[in-house]
Design an enzyme around this catalytic site. Structure first.
Site, PDB file in Angstrom:
ATOM      1  N   ASP A 193      -7.097   7.079   5.072  1.00  0.00           N
ATOM      2  CA  ASP A 193      -7.054   6.214   3.879  1.00  0.00           C
ATOM      3  C   ASP A 193      -8.062   5.076   4.036  1.00  0.00           C
ATOM      4  OD1 ASP A 193      -6.297   5.365   1.398  1.00  0.00           O
ATOM      5  OD2 ASP A 193      -4.444   4.397   2.047  1.00  0.00           O
ATOM      6  N   VAL A 212       3.202  -5.228   3.772  1.00  0.00           N
ATOM      7  CA  VAL A 212       2.818  -6.040   4.931  1.00  0.00           C
ATOM      8  C   VAL A 212       3.220  -7.493   4.674  1.00  0.00           C
ATOM      9  CG1 VAL A 212       0.933  -6.772   6.433  1.00  0.00           C
ATOM     10  CG2 VAL A 212       0.880  -4.496   5.405  1.00  0.00           C
ATOM     11  N   LYS A 224       4.463  -4.708   9.099  1.00  0.00           N
ATOM     12  CA  LYS A 224       4.433  -3.681   8.060  1.00  0.00           C
ATOM     13  C   LYS A 224       5.741  -2.907   8.054  1.00  0.00           C
ATOM     14  CE  LYS A 224       0.984  -0.732   7.780  1.00  0.00           C
ATOM     15  NZ  LYS A 224       0.243   0.510   8.055  1.00  0.00           N
ATOM     16  N   GLY A 267       0.826  -1.205   0.000  1.00  0.00           N
ATOM     17  CA  GLY A 267       0.000   0.000   0.000  1.00  0.00           C
ATOM     18  C   GLY A 267       0.849   1.239   0.000  1.00  0.00           C
TER      19      GLY A 267
END
Length: 734
Positions: free
Chosen positions: A533, A422, A436, A417
């Site tokens: 987000d 991740v 992450k 992302g």
């Protein structure tokens, strides 16, 4: 008398191919400053134009002072490649009697010179009541607002520079240029207008700003209503500049005739502050490495305290020795030592060098990890954890996470992302985790606040929010450790093959659980947290397919001052608040808009943004709002839930989505109101009050049998539902 404005501009750097060395007539001192080559005063005394200084009389005419262009020089360090100078103080003064504003704004340009302003040793400092100043640097802008008012709960205190009467901002990188500006309209709130402050009438009020050495500033409250700050420093403050010789690396420069490391006992190091390099004497020598005979041997036997081996010490070039004066026990052993000594000595030296190298490398690695740990706020985090003994938050080492993820094998990637990648991991106890690796953080302020923000996020305890278990701070880019959620993302669930069998009740439940999580972040977390987000790929599903909101570890804490909402948060096309696109102002209503798009995905089964579709159908939200406007809602609703759902219920959910997608943020509902509405609709689906065939008598009978709580719940529905109830009752009475 304050100057109206001042500036320093240094022209292009001159680089000579000839070797320049100072002659005997070059001054070695100017006032209290030692002038050491490559710096020099006079013709052919400096290595090049950048290092040429002037020695002028002070204003009182009783002493001399070294100057670089318009900046007085305070000290020079050859070892660290630094020079201390006096920097101008910028000011904005207002005449209280007539409102006239006087400005003195610093403009310093060291571009194409050997100098840069040190980011580690200087800060941008603003002093004054309600003074807003900002500094435009080579590649970025820093701003600082100093508030002080009798209407404030906070009071300025000596030695405290935290925003009340004084504020400081760290530089994010070394700069070669900056310019200071003041905002003359800082009195945006009548409570903070300087005319309300208890200062004698007709007295000038001044605010000050300057880039200055960090450890040379201490705030005093007298700076707020007098000219003490200017007077104490004489209009100048100390600033530290980095410098380097040439504009090439050591490898390149050492092959040229103008190589600056002239001493036979010198070593070259590439500059960390910009192009160029620095010279230093090798271990065991001291002096000036820029001169041919500048590095002289250190007599360890005479200068060290305590002496390394009193009575036995012998100085050697660059080192010393401690020969044993005791006689040998026998001539035989002496002969053996003569034979074996050199071989054993070589082996011991090799072993010693190898061990020393490994120790040094290990120490370097430990220092690097310690540096990263402190940069990312690790010390603050440990302190907070010790105070909150009940906090279940762990500090992981890099080795632990590397082993857990099999060296971050691509096979363990769960997703990528805007905020990082991740990985799936397994700890020693067999528990599964999600690791992450965040994207790089360039701001020093981000690094310092990282530890505190992570601790706040670790305190979040909500069943519909992925739990943050801990973090790793001893790496350049921090890593976050979350609980592992097995059933993937809501995006995969909606747009996969299995979604065709999912009824509206399940879709509403997932929407409700996601809304409850966001409502918790906005309304009950302390301080509130803005996700920034929200999208279906950031909502995970556990083993029971319950929703858990994730990926808010890189979100922002909602500040108390709304003016601080200005930020550049990375969003996702199709979900991004259009109002944020215009104002760059992230608020809780930005999350509401993004959630509205997720709600549309659940209703329609379509992606938020589809590049492959027709241009007018690429954005799901625009297509949905257009259908609502012309009364063709059912054209966009998922065919798989039309048959087993009441039209009025679909219209209610669609109306809620429309409210969330309002172009004006203030008109959107709060997330807690969205969650309440979804909760009511979910309960009505579990206890439907409208029969499938809308038989009036059956409907009236069912209404009469509903418990009081359900009737109260029905009464809170919006106008369209109330209208349907009234129509049903009227029909049943005919």
């Amino acid at each position: 008398m304050l100057p109206l404005c001042f500036s320093l501009t240094v022209k292009l750097r001159f680089q000579s191919n000839a070797v320049v060395l100072p002659g005997p007539s070059c001054p070695k001192k100017c006032g209290d400053v030692d002038i050491e080559f490559p710096f020099g005063i006079g013709a052919d005394c400096a290595i090049d134009h950048d290092f040429k200084l002037d020695c002028n009389k002070t204003t009182d005419g009783h002493s001399y002072e070294a100057w670089y262009s318009d900046m007085p020089v305070l000290n020079i360090s050859l070892l660290h490649g630094q020079v201390w100078m006096k920097n101008y103080i910028s000011y904005m003064c207002t005449n209280r009697s007539n409102g006239t504003i006087f400005l003195g704004q610093t403009y310093l340009d060291l571009s194409n010179t050997a100098f840069t302003f040190s980011a580690d040793l200087n800060k941008f400092t603003v002093v004054g009541m309600n003074t807003l100043a900002y500094m435009i640097g080579s590649t970025y802008v820093l701003g600082c607002l100093s508030l002080s008012s009798p209407y404030d709960n906070s009071t300025a205190q000596d030695g405290s520079c935290t925003g009340v009467g004084c504020c400081q901002v760290e530089l994010t990188s070394n700069m070669s240029y900056y310019r200071v500006y003041f905002n003359e309209d800082v009195n945006f709130d009548e409570r903070y207008n300087t005319s309300n402050l208890s200062i004698r009438d007709n007295k000038d009020y001044c605010g000050y700003a300057a880039m200055m050495q960090i450890d040379k500033f201490k705030f005093h409250t007298t700076y707020l209503n007098t000219s003490a700050f200017w007077d104490d420093h004489g209009g100048h403050v100390p600033v530290i500049l980095n410098w380097a010789v040439g504009n090439e690396s050591c490898d390149v420069a050492s092959t040229k005739s103008d190589y600056a490391c002239r001493s036979n006992y010198s070593v070259c190091t590439d500059s960390t502050s910009g192009p160029g390099y620095l010279c230093s004497c090798t271990e065991g020598y001291k002096g000036n490495p820029y001169l041919s005979d500048g590095c002289q041997d250190i007599d360890e036997c005479a200068e060290n305290d305590p002496l390394p081996c009193p009575g036995h010490c012998k100085n050697t070039p660059g080192n010393f020795s401690c020969p044993d004066q005791k006689p040998s026990s026998s001539s035989h052993s002496g002969t053996m030592l003569q034979v074996l000594g050199p071989s054993v000595g070589i082996v011991l030296v090799v072993i010693a060098v190898t061990c020393a190298y490994l120790i040094i490398e290990r120490k370097k690695l430990a220092n690097i990890k310690k540096k990263y740990f402190q940069q990312h706020g690790g010390m603050v985090l440990l302190q907070e954890i010790s105070l909150k003994k009940g906090a279940s938050f762990s500090i992981f080492t890099e080795a632990e996470l590397t082993e857990a993820t099999n060296k971050f094998d691509d096979k363990n990637i769960l997703g990528r992302g805007g905020h990082g990648t991740v990985y799936r991991g397994t700890l020693h106890d067999g528990s599964l985790i999600a690791v992450k690796r965040c994207v790089s953080m360039t701001s020093e302020q981000q690094k310092k606040e990282f530890g505190r923000e992570m601790l706040i996020l670790s305190q979040i305890n909500h069943k519909n929010i992925v739990k943050l278990l801990g973090c790793c701070l001893e790496v350049e880019v921090p890593m976050l450790v979350y609980e592992f959620i097995p059933n993937g993302t809501l995006f995969q669930f909606i747009h996969g093959d299995n979604y065709r069998h999912v009824p509206l009740s399940t879709r509403l439940r997932v929407a409700l659980e996601s809304a409850l999580a966001l409502a918790y972040l906005h309304s009950w977390a302390s301080p509130p947290i803005l996700h920034g987000d929200v999208k279906s790929s950031n909502i995970l599903l556990d083993e029971n397919y319950e929703a858990k909101v994730s990926d808010f570890g890189a979100s922002i804490l909602a500040p108390a001052d709304k003016s601080q909402f200005m930020t550049l948060v990375q969003g996702t096309c199709g979900y991004l608040d259009p109002e944020y696109m215009q104002t760059c102002q992230l608020t809780d209503k930005s999350d509401v808009y993004s959630f509205g798009v997720v709600l549309l995905e659940l209703l329609t089964g379509k992606m938020a943004f589809n590049l492959e579709g027709p241009e007018n159908e690429r954005s799901l939200s625009i297509r949905f709002l257009s259908a609502m406007k012309v009364g063709k809602l059912m054209d966009v609703i998922d065919d798989r839930i039309k048959s087993d759902s009441d039209v009025w219920l679909l219209e209610e959910v669609a109306e809620l989505a429309r409210q969330c997608l309002d172009m004006v943020g203030e008109r959107r509902p709060a997330m807690r109101d969205v969650a309440d509405k979804l909760d009511r609709l979910s309960k009505i689906m579990q206890h439907p009050w409208v029969p499938p065939k809308h038989d009036p008598e059956e409907m009236e009978s069912l209404l009469g049998e509903l418990p009081v709580a359900s009737l109260e719940m029905i009464s809170t529905l919006n106008f369209s539902m109330e209208k349907r109830i009234v129509q049903g009752l009227m029909e049943s009475g005919r």
